[in-house]
Write an enzyme that holds these catalytic residues in place. Structure first.
Site, PDB file in Angstrom:
ATOM      1  N   LYS A 148     -24.246   8.411  30.762  1.00 41.45           N
ATOM      2  CA  LYS A 148     -24.940   9.607  30.254  1.00 41.45           C
ATOM      3  C   LYS A 148     -24.083  10.832  30.584  1.00 41.45           C
ATOM      4  O   LYS A 148     -23.756  11.059  31.749  1.00 41.45           O
ATOM      5  CB  LYS A 148     -26.311   9.699  30.927  1.00 41.45           C
ATOM      6  CG  LYS A 148     -27.148  10.894  30.501  1.00 41.45           C
ATOM      7  CD  LYS A 148     -28.566  10.770  31.041  1.00 41.45           C
ATOM      8  CE  LYS A 148     -29.362  12.035  30.775  1.00 41.45           C
ATOM      9  NZ  LYS A 148     -30.740  11.928  31.290  1.00 41.45           N
ATOM     10  N   GLY A 203     -22.394  16.983  24.247  1.00 41.28           N
ATOM     11  CA  GLY A 203     -22.317  15.583  24.681  1.00 41.28           C
ATOM     12  C   GLY A 203     -22.117  15.405  26.175  1.00 41.28           C
ATOM     13  O   GLY A 203     -21.924  14.293  26.655  1.00 41.28           O
ATOM     14  N   ARG A 214     -26.465   4.965  34.114  1.00 40.22           N
ATOM     15  CA  ARG A 214     -27.894   4.680  34.201  1.00 40.22           C
ATOM     16  C   ARG A 214     -28.130   3.217  33.859  1.00 40.22           C
ATOM     17  O   ARG A 214     -27.521   2.694  32.929  1.00 40.22           O
ATOM     18  CB  ARG A 214     -28.614   5.588  33.198  1.00 40.22           C
ATOM     19  CG  ARG A 214     -30.083   5.330  33.047  1.00 40.22           C
ATOM     20  CD  ARG A 214     -30.778   6.539  32.486  1.00 40.22           C
ATOM     21  NE  ARG A 214     -30.630   6.648  31.032  1.00 40.22           N
ATOM     22  CZ  ARG A 214     -31.227   7.611  30.315  1.00 40.22           C
ATOM     23  NH1 ARG A 214     -31.973   8.527  30.896  1.00 40.22           N
ATOM     24  NH2 ARG A 214     -31.063   7.663  29.013  1.00 40.22           N
ATOM     25  N   ARG A 259     -37.046   2.726  22.847  1.00 43.29           N
ATOM     26  CA  ARG A 259     -38.099   3.734  23.029  1.00 43.29           C
ATOM     27  C   ARG A 259     -39.123   3.638  21.908  1.00 43.29           C
ATOM     28  O   ARG A 259     -38.853   3.020  20.866  1.00 43.29           O
ATOM     29  CB  ARG A 259     -37.465   5.131  22.963  1.00 43.29           C
ATOM     30  CG  ARG A 259     -36.287   5.337  23.891  1.00 43.29           C
ATOM     31  CD  ARG A 259     -35.223   6.244  23.270  1.00 43.29           C
ATOM     32  NE  ARG A 259     -34.001   6.251  24.083  1.00 43.29           N
ATOM     33  CZ  ARG A 259     -33.738   7.152  25.023  1.00 43.29           C
ATOM     34  NH1 ARG A 259     -34.561   8.139  25.234  1.00 43.29           N
ATOM     35  NH2 ARG A 259     -32.638   7.079  25.737  1.00 43.29           N
ATOM     36  N   ASP A 285     -39.620   9.919  22.165  1.00 46.03           N
ATOM     37  CA  ASP A 285     -38.287   9.348  22.422  1.00 46.03           C
ATOM     38  C   ASP A 285     -38.052   9.168  23.915  1.00 46.03           C
ATOM     39  O   ASP A 285     -37.075   8.528  24.308  1.00 46.03           O
ATOM     40  CB  ASP A 285     -37.190  10.235  21.831  1.00 46.03           C
ATOM     41  CG  ASP A 285     -37.305  11.677  22.288  1.00 46.03           C
ATOM     42  OD1 ASP A 285     -38.341  12.305  22.000  1.00 46.03           O
ATOM     43  OD2 ASP A 285     -36.371  12.173  22.941  1.00 46.03           O
ATOM     44  N   ASN A 286     -38.931   9.711  24.737  1.00 43.39           N
ATOM     45  CA  ASN A 286     -38.783   9.564  26.180  1.00 43.39           C
ATOM     46  C   ASN A 286     -39.812   8.593  26.752  1.00 43.39           C
ATOM     47  O   ASN A 286     -40.171   8.680  27.923  1.00 43.39           O
ATOM     48  CB  ASN A 286     -38.898  10.930  26.866  1.00 43.39           C
ATOM     49  CG  ASN A 286     -37.732  11.838  26.500  1.00 43.39           C
ATOM     50  OD1 ASN A 286     -36.674  11.365  26.116  1.00 43.39           O
ATOM     51  ND2 ASN A 286     -37.934  13.133  26.615  1.00 43.39           N
ATOM     52  N   ASP A 294     -35.778   9.231  31.387  1.00 42.85           N
ATOM     53  CA  ASP A 294     -35.394  10.605  31.066  1.00 42.85           C
ATOM     54  C   ASP A 294     -35.927  11.629  32.057  1.00 42.85           C
ATOM     55  O   ASP A 294     -36.945  12.286  31.835  1.00 42.85           O
ATOM     56  CB  ASP A 294     -35.777  10.984  29.631  1.00 42.85           C
ATOM     57  CG  ASP A 294     -34.562  10.883  28.725  1.00 42.85           C
ATOM     58  OD1 ASP A 294     -33.477  10.565  29.255  1.00 42.85           O
ATOM     59  OD2 ASP A 294     -34.668  11.130  27.523  1.00 42.85           O
TER      60      ASP A 294
END
Ligand code: AMP
Ligand code: MG
Length: 490
Positions: free
Chosen positions: A116, A129, A179, A186, A255-256, A265
């Site tokens: 990440k 990014g 991670r 998700r 999305d989390n 997240d």
């Protein structure tokens, strides 16, 4: 730093996700960085993944964590997903992460290895990014704290600095977090497939996910209905665990929310000091959509979005499918309530069930809210029966409640000692309190001093130990919660 071979580090990678339909991801290598440095390595996690800790400290392994070198078996990719952000549907995807693949451990489990902060991807939109050191260390601390608390979560294997600075409001040191996760699938991954995939592609994703996380589904009924029920069940359990320790996720966008039932997240998340259901830390959550007390409702809302994606798989007749899905979703809050109430019984040292238990718990919470009691320390004081240490001690309502609670504890076969044991297992001494987290991050980022963070992590690794040396992490700051603010995507 020693020299070593990346093959000797024990990487045993595959990337089964890359065998899903091509539109589910983009092949994407991490963008190499200038001069990486290993900041943090999670040795016990590394060992559980079958990795060799000494080799992970080598230059070659540092290059892997930095995205400068791709280990054998990896197929780096950025995952596509969509998501409702604060209720609004958007196309998202890994904008600053790549999945290297899945590490196969000795138990034949697949664990996602994701970098990440590894550079831009086709889903980066306007972003760079990249990630800053402070927030990556923050994720490391809080995710490891959740793990210590026994709450399903993604974890943090390593943090490296990139040797490059990134521009936020000011220049900040760049970092990459490695991670790990049961997977990064998700609710938003299903939303993406339902919106932009064919029914066959959606089915492929569902079958893949079932195989990976729910391979023991009961066979007697519709497989996708069983899947939906199982996901709802895991989320009900997960959210109950958050509520029981006072964890506020802060950005429960679809999305989390994982399908595996792990917390994911760690952006604007934080733990509540003073008990108040309206607690919000996130700087952008001005409406309090993701306030502590709203989390169960929001989880239900997110799961309804998940159920919608499965409609074509639930029944050929869309109206029937909607009915089936609604039936499951309408049961979510009851399921959540029962997990939560059972957890609360444990926090109060109660083994058996009585109809009035909910009222007993609610009375206590109301008193705590009225007198702004510290959530964690109130339960800690009850555990050790030193309630005279807490601010509630001299309040008439509390004294009355306390007597009722003691009577209630008497109406079970378990002994007083057994009650205390249950409470010790259910009420953490240590949570990552905001002031302690900030203190650790400041020492690390500003002074390059990682001792404060290491000591905090040590205390958080066993939060139910109630050992004397943990006591410094139990104290509440002078102005608890007051103005503490947290931030997204930093
Ligand atoms: P989050 O708030 O972390 O859930 O991120 C929401 C979306 O923004 C995800 O698609 C992220 O990948 C993306 N994102 C967050 N930060 C960045 C960044 N610095 N560069 C590119 N994309 C980002
Ligand atoms: Mg996210």
């Amino acid at each position: 730093m020693t020299n070593g071979k990346v093959e000797e580090a024990g990487w045993n990678l595959d990337n089964s996700y890359s065998r899903l339909p091509k539109k589910m991801y983009s092949q994407q290598n991490p963008t190499p960085v200038n001069s990486p440095g290993l900041i943090k390595l999670n040795e016990s996690l590394a060992e559980s993944l079958g990795l060799n800790v000494q080799e992970l400290k080598s230059e070659e392994s540092l290059a892997v964590f930095a995205g400068n070198r791709i280990p054998e078996g990896a197929t780096p990719l950025a995952q596509a997903y969509a998501g409702h952000q604060f209720g609004h549907f958007n196309m998202l995807g890994d904008g600053r992460a790549v999945l290297l693949g899945e590490q196969l451990n000795s138990e034949h489990e697949r664990i996602d290895i994701q970098l990440k902060g590894s550079g831009r991807t086709p889903y980066s939109r306007g972003g760079d990014g990249r990630a800053a050191l402070g927030p990556m260390l923050r994720e490391y601390i809080i995710s490891e704290a959740m793990h210590g608390l026994g709450i399903p979560t993604t974890r943090s294997l390593a943090v490296v600095t990139t040797g490059e600075s990134i521009l936020r409001e000011t220049k900040l040191p760049g970092a990459i977090l490695t991670r790990t996760a049961a997977s990064h699938i998700r609710v938003g991954t299903f939303q993406f497939a339902a919106q932009w995939g064919t029914e066959e592609e959606l089915r492929e994703l569902a079958d893949y996910t079932i195989d990976r996380h729910y391979s023991d589904l009961p066979s007697e009924e519709n497989r996708y209905l069983s899947f939906l029920k199982a996901v709802v069940n895991r989320q009900a359990l997960l959210i109950s665990k958050w509520q029981l320790v006072g964890f506020i996720h802060g950005v429960m966008n679809t999305d989390n929310m994982t399908i595996s039932g792990e917390t994911i997240d760690y952006g604007p998340c934080a733990f509540m000091d003073t008990y108040d259901p309206a607690t919000v830390f996130s700087s952008i959550d001005v409406q309090g959509r993701y306030a502590y007390g709203n989390q169960p409702n929001i989880a239900g809302w997110n799961l309804a979005r998940f159920a919608e994606t499965l409609l074509p798989l639930l029944h050929d007749d869309i109206e029937e499918a909607v009915k089936i899905a609604q039936d499951v979703i309408s049961g979510f809050l009851d399921l959540y309530d029962s997990y939560w109430l059972n957890g609360m019984r444990s926090k109060l040292g109660i083994y058996n069930e009585e109809a009035e238990d909910l009222a007993l718990v609610e009375n206590l919470l109301n008193i705590m809210e009225k007198y702004r009691a510290d959530y964690t320390n109130t339960f800690r004081a009850l555990t050790f029966d030193n309630t005279d240490e807490i601010a509630l001690a001299d309040k008439e309502e509390f004294k009355k409640w306390y007597d009722q609670w003691k009577e209630r504890q008497g109406r079970q076969k378990e002994s007083k000692t057994e009650s205390v044991e249950l409470m010790k297992r259910s009420n953490p001494a240590v949570i990552p309190r905001n002031h302690r987290v900030e203190e650790a991050l400041e020492a690390a980022v500003e002074k390059d001093d990682y001792q404060v963070m290491d000591q905090l992590l040590e205390a958080l690794s066993n939060p139910y130990a109630h050992s004397p040396h943990q006591s410094k992490y139990c104290s509440v700051p002078a102005n608890p919660d007051g103005t503490y603010r947290t931030y997204c995507g930093t």
